[in-house]
Design a protein around this motif. Sequence first.
Motif, mmCIF file in Angstrom:
data_model
loop_
_atom_site.group_PDB
_atom_site.id
_atom_site.type_symbol
_atom_site.label_atom_id
_atom_site.label_comp_id
_atom_site.label_asym_id
_atom_site.label_seq_id
_atom_site.Cartn_x
_atom_site.Cartn_y
_atom_site.Cartn_z
ATOM 1 N N ILE B 198 0.837 -1.203 0.000
ATOM 2 C CA ILE B 198 0.000 0.000 0.000
ATOM 3 C C ILE B 198 0.872 1.254 0.000
ATOM 4 N N GLY B 201 2.836 1.207 -3.509
ATOM 5 C CA GLY B 201 1.837 1.425 -4.565
ATOM 6 C C GLY B 201 1.437 2.893 -4.589
ATOM 7 N N TYR B 320 3.228 -6.261 -4.914
ATOM 8 C CA TYR B 320 3.559 -4.873 -5.242
ATOM 9 C C TYR B 320 3.347 -4.603 -6.728
ATOM 10 N N TYR B 323 -0.446 -4.454 -7.592
ATOM 11 C CA TYR B 323 -1.146 -3.253 -7.144
ATOM 12 C C TYR B 323 -0.512 -1.985 -7.712
ATOM 13 N N PHE B 326 -2.111 -1.119 -10.891
ATOM 14 C CA PHE B 326 -3.401 -0.439 -10.697
ATOM 15 C C PHE B 326 -3.195 1.019 -10.318
ATOM 16 N N TYR B 327 -2.291 1.212 -9.372
ATOM 17 C CA TYR B 327 -2.083 2.571 -8.880
ATOM 18 C C TYR B 327 -1.534 3.474 -9.991
ATOM 19 N N SER B 344 -8.987 5.405 -6.230
ATOM 20 C CA SER B 344 -8.189 4.294 -5.700
ATOM 21 C C SER B 344 -8.958 3.463 -4.678
ATOM 22 N N VAL B 347 -9.482 -0.163 -5.360
ATOM 23 C CA VAL B 347 -8.234 -0.932 -5.370
ATOM 24 C C VAL B 347 -7.782 -1.194 -3.941
ATOM 25 N N THR B 348 -8.041 -0.246 -3.068
ATOM 26 C CA THR B 348 -7.599 -0.390 -1.681
ATOM 27 C C THR B 348 -8.451 -1.405 -0.928
ATOM 28 N N LEU B 351 -7.278 -5.032 -0.810
ATOM 29 C CA LEU B 351 -6.042 -5.089 -0.034
ATOM 30 C C LEU B 351 -6.358 -5.068 1.463
ATOM 31 N N PHE B 378 -5.936 -11.180 -5.758
ATOM 32 C CA PHE B 378 -5.980 -9.843 -5.170
ATOM 33 C C PHE B 378 -5.768 -9.892 -3.654
#
Lengths: 304, 443
Positions: B198, B201, B320, B323, B326-327, B344, B347-348, B351, B378
């Motif tokens: 996180i 990313g 990593y 994600y 995605f980021y 985001s 996406v978070t 996680l 994921f």
Amino acid sequence: MLLEAKNINKQFAKHKALDDVSISIPENSIFGLLGPNGAGKTTLIRIINQITAPDTGEVLFKGKPLKREDISRIGYLPEERGLYKKMKVGDQSIYLAQLKGLSKSEAKERLKYWFDRMHIMPWWDKKVQELSKGMAQKVQFVTTVLHNPELLIFDEPFSGFDPINTNLIKKEILDLKAKGTTIIFSAHDMPSVEEVCDHIALINNSKVILEGNIHSVKEKYKENNYQISYTGDLGLDEPSIYKTLHTKITDYTTDAVVKIVEGRKNEMLRLLADRVNVKEFKEIIPSMNEVFIKAVEENNALSI
Amino acid sequence: MNKIAIIIGREYFVRVKQKMFLLVTFGAPLLFIGLYAFFFYIMMKEDTTERTIAVINKSELKKPLHSDETTTFEYVDKDALYKDLLEDEKYYAVLELPTDIENTAKGQLYSNKQVPAEVSSDMSNILSDIIRQRKIDKLTNDLQIPELEEKIEATKTKVHLTSVRLKDGEEKKSSSMAATILSVLALGVGFMIFFLVITYGGIVMKGVVEEKSNRIVEVIVSSVKPFQLMIGKIVGIALVGLTQILIWGVLLGIISIVSLYIFGASEMTQMQDMAQQGQQMTQEIGSDINDVIHEAIASIEPGMIIKLIVVGFIYTLLGYVLYASFYAAIGAAADNETDTQQLSLPVTIPLLAAFYIAFNVARNPESSLAFWASIIPFTSPVVMPVRIPFDVPWWELLLSLAILIITIIACIMLAAKIYRIGILMYGKKVNWKELVKWVKYKN
């Protein structure tokens, strides 16, 4: 021809950005790419830079289809341009040069030459965020031309430049042309276009509506209007020969703008010689500004 | 390829040279040690407050409590009332020992303020001992059994169960403590992965937004493909993360060795002091726990620790990359950092979900939730390492990795499409529907 774009089409969702666009850019010329905002200029420029690909059509560089490797022969200063704010000017310039394929030492050497030439050497170790906008623009110009590209593309190069920097960059552009570089120049500011360009293409609503040598383009848009200056009395208009559009009588002379009927210029001259004492007789060539507005308006009227 | 290396170099060095990076990399372990030292100090700090405690002794015990440097016991008139005594500022507390304390084993401690547990337990321990001794003496007297005390002592029994597992025909000692230690370690690894993915990313996303809002991105993509820029950024930032982990690892290694030398000795003597001061009972429990821990640590296979580290490392990297792609796509689609927060969120969420599932999995490693969460790409980067100490079958591990890698390739391709379009798109409020449209664009 250094670069030819042939029948380029590009569609974005529901919007057609380029509609069968073809342009030819002669070697060692300055080519003005003109058009109102949103006409498709930037899309065409991005296609030439291989940032986006056309849906159909092809781009030829020196007669051969443009390849990925040709990127190092092109220099591009985009309209949306900037630098890493927190990076030092020197490091950043070297980085951008390396991405164009120069070695680190070569980049340093050339940067030294250009930084000296532009009087920006003292900024080498400064962070970009400490620079004024004008200074940053000089750095951007240098990083665009550093790798001696055969083709330079400037998208709105003078937007945001002060008059001094504008002149400086204009001089540099003409200088680069003198050294053999071909330049594509996109601008809204018609006086500078007139000043530096040899050829132009005008794009409106995704189509090329006017292309050619700047003189021939202007010729095409002239309206047989003449500026005349004389003393004496010309009398009434002869509709078969000319029509007065505008007259201004001063203490000494009469200044008039007349429209001469196509092919009757010599009759007009004879008529003038018979009746008045001619001080001045000059054809009015439209400015690029007028050509631009007229061409775009005519085209818009057609498409409605 | 060469150009990607140049991009990686910039992304790496610009960040490693930042003051913030140095601060976090070297500051975090120091902060950690500081906190540890502080708590240790608080725990080890001796109570030096001087207290005077009045004792109303109605029992037959003869002045059972003796004053020491900090606590003074004053034996007052046994008909005194505790309320009167407490009005006197001199007394911190009043201890009343009733006449029948030997039978009831109950006394009262009166005070105005809350008495620290340590103080009251010290007193109660001493009293218990005295009363116990009196009882034993009485029994010895009554029953005439010699060495009664030793005999009673000998009746105390504590059964240790050493669990032995059969694995591949070999006996392996293990203990439930070992399992606990391992699962805590594994959970630590899972948390670390969550944290790194996180954080880094987020750094990728910030970097992309920065390039876009700086307006430098079009200059760069006129020299390199957007894909090269994206990959260079993701790899460069990964190397920054690896550098940080490496520095942390080395620092923690050095610090633990140094602290073992410097503090190790004094810590040990202090512990022993404490044990001696304390009661027989606590000493026994203490040595029991020590034994169990030693046994547990001895029974942890070093191979398992290495496996945990290796698997954790692989999943950190893969998680990593997944994600980060995605980021990167989100950063490219947004115009500024405020926009990214909204985009985001979807996406978070997986996680975060993985993080919570990991806790459940540590307690319940055989559940079907554990299985599915460690297969679904994921959540698997966080969940699978948590399962490692509980003998994950090889095929599950390989399946999880294979699915993760395939997903990464697919996601990078999708992200690259969004990225390529997004970085050149200004002033457009982008939502997820729009992003899906971009994916469908050709070139």
